[in-house]
Design an enzyme around this catalytic site. Structure first.
Site, PDB file in Angstrom:
ATOM      1  N   CYS A   2      11.869  -1.209   4.966  1.00 22.06           N
ATOM      2  CA  CYS A   2      10.307  -1.505   4.788  1.00 22.06           C
ATOM      3  C   CYS A   2       9.501  -0.513   5.800  1.00 22.06           C
ATOM      4  CB  CYS A   2       9.935  -2.925   5.028  1.00 22.06           C
ATOM      5  SG  CYS A   2       8.328  -3.203   4.709  1.00 22.06           S
ATOM      6  N   CYS A   7       0.512   8.170   1.370  1.00 20.53           N
ATOM      7  CA  CYS A   7      -0.538   7.090   1.467  1.00 20.53           C
ATOM      8  C   CYS A   7      -1.478   7.457   2.385  1.00 20.53           C
ATOM      9  CB  CYS A   7       0.274   5.764   2.177  1.00 20.53           C
ATOM     10  SG  CYS A   7      -0.839   4.392   2.360  1.00 20.53           S
ATOM     11  N   CYS A  53      11.870  -1.803  -5.427  1.00 13.82           N
ATOM     12  CA  CYS A  53      10.761  -1.730  -4.514  1.00 13.82           C
ATOM     13  C   CYS A  53      10.268  -0.327  -5.065  1.00 13.82           C
ATOM     14  CB  CYS A  53      11.235  -1.800  -3.165  1.00 13.82           C
ATOM     15  SG  CYS A  53       9.808  -1.048  -2.127  1.00 13.82           S
ATOM     16  N   GLU A 107       9.767   7.629  -3.375  1.00 15.99           N
ATOM     17  CA  GLU A 107      11.219   6.983  -3.286  1.00 15.99           C
ATOM     18  C   GLU A 107      10.854   5.739  -3.940  1.00 15.99           C
ATOM     19  OE1 GLU A 107      12.134   9.552   0.735  1.00 15.99           O
ATOM     20  OE2 GLU A 107      12.130   7.378   0.913  1.00 15.99           O
ATOM     21  N   CYS A 127       3.833   2.897  10.179  1.00 19.81           N
ATOM     22  CA  CYS A 127       4.772   3.278   8.953  1.00 19.81           C
ATOM     23  C   CYS A 127       4.875   4.694   8.925  1.00 19.81           C
ATOM     24  CB  CYS A 127       3.841   2.598   7.703  1.00 19.81           C
ATOM     25  SG  CYS A 127       4.421   3.233   6.159  1.00 19.81           S
ATOM     26  N   CYS A 137      -1.400   3.572   8.470  1.00 23.12           N
ATOM     27  CA  CYS A 137      -0.797   2.368   9.467  1.00 23.12           C
ATOM     28  C   CYS A 137       0.083   3.084  10.552  1.00 23.12           C
ATOM     29  CB  CYS A 137      -0.120   1.303   8.746  1.00 23.12           C
ATOM     30  SG  CYS A 137      -1.242   0.664   7.345  1.00 23.12           S
TER      31      CYS A 137
END
Ligand code: SF4
Length: 346
Positions: free
Chosen positions: A332, A112, A105, A92, A119, A116
């Protein structure tokens, strides 16, 4: 003979290729321009090359591209793009227009690995690293198909850029090259969760990009719990390298995602200022963007204001990132595409 993707070649790689093919040196820059500035999809489009040269290239190479499978526009005009890679994986990218600033962005990995806790991308796990040409193609797609002007690029989408450092650096060379996509390195930011090796490599490199460190927790024990990456990348070393970056290159930005009831107290604010006391730096406060797959909450507005005011008493420049694109989960920490695509429209 297996054909190679010409787009995976850097400008110096193209220089070697034209030499091998017995072509003039200046053809390398011409090819690079066709691939990146003029978005050529076929060798037949390269009209300043002879038919013989185009046929020769066509015999040995192909031109790969990525496609848009889905595009959503938020109420605030933020646009989220789901991009399909050649192997049907999806990443994305988010375009955020804000006055004269038009920020893209971009993602650097499919998923990933860092996990975290707060997230949504971390929930996906890592599928694979993106190649340099795929990362640069996110920018190209917006400039061409999206018809947008881009003033700033942030490597803050899916993935940890410093776990794919070589390809990210190569992508930045393409993005910033005057014969490539011509977006200045000074307007490009790499954001890391604090991967020490990558920070060292960036300091040692010739790149002139900006660096942002996603700090988020001033309490080291809490940071280790919420951001497992910090178990092998101690905060002390991350801060030392951030300071070195500020002193040698550009002033570092520390990002602080404020999560309701987790890291939003005045004590957290004081701890944060204490940690950053000797580091010339900016602080970017980001109110947490909630995601249906996670139980964390955005901060109480009064607590957010009190935290912000506490930081403003310091010598740091403090900015607040407005939450953008939340209605389409483009904020974010909210990027969590399925990781593979089913074509909808292009
Ligand atoms: S915050 Fe960044 S580093 Fe952490 S899991 Fe999400 S994408 Fe990865």
């Amino acid at each position: 003979m297996t054909k190679r993707n010409l787009k995976s070649c850097s400008l110096s790689g193209l220089t070697d290729i034209v030499q091998e093919l017995g072509l003039e040196q200046y053809r390398a820059a011409q090819l690079f321009q066709w691939l990146w500035q003029k978005n050529a999809r076929e060798f037949s489009q390269m009209t300043n090359l002879s038919k013989g040269t185009r046929d020769l290239l066509d015999e040995k190479f192909y031109i790969a591209c990525i496609g848009t499978v889905e595009q959503q526009r938020a109420n605030d005009n933020t646009r989220k793009f789901v991009l399909e890679l050649a192997d049907s994986n999806a990443v994305e990218a988010v375009f955020i227009p804000e006055g004269r600033r038009r920020t893209l962005c971009i993602s650097t990995q499919v998923g990933c690995a860092l996990g975290c806790k707060f997230c949504a991308t971390g929930l996906l796990g890592l599928k694979r690293n993106m190649e340099a040409w795929e990362i640069a193609s996110e920018v190209q797609l917006l400039l061409t198909a999206g018809g947008e002007r881009i003033t700033n690029i942030v490597c803050m989408g899916m993935g940890e850029p410093f776990l794919n450092t070589e390809q990210v650096f190569a992508a930045i060379e393409i993005i910033s090259s005057p014969t490539g996509l011509a977006v200045s390195q000074r307007h490009t930011t790499i954001s890391t969760a604090g991967v020490i090796d990558g920070m060292r490599q960036l300091i040692a490199s010739t790149l002139k990009v900006k660096l942002a460190v996603s700090l988020n927790f001033a309490d080291e024990a809490l940071r280790r719990e919420m951001m497992p990456v910090s178990r092998k990348n101690p905060l002390k070393e991350v801060l030392k390298l951030a300071r070195e970056y500020s002193e040698k290159k550009h002033m570092v930005t520390f990002e602080y995602v404020m999560i309701g009831g987790v890291n939003d107290s005045l004590k957290d604010a004081s701890r944060l200022l204490e940690l950053l006391r000797n580091i010339p730096s900016k602080i970017n406060l980001i109110p947490y963007n909630e995601h249906p797959g996670l139980s964390f909450e955005k901060p109480d507005p009064k607590k957010f204001t009190a935290f912000h005011e506490e930081l403003l008493r310091s010598r740091h420049t403090v900015t607040v990132r407005k939450s953008k694109g939340q209605d389409i989960l483009a904020g974010c920490g909210q990027l969590a595409g399925s990781g593979s695509t089913t074509k909808k429209d292009t």
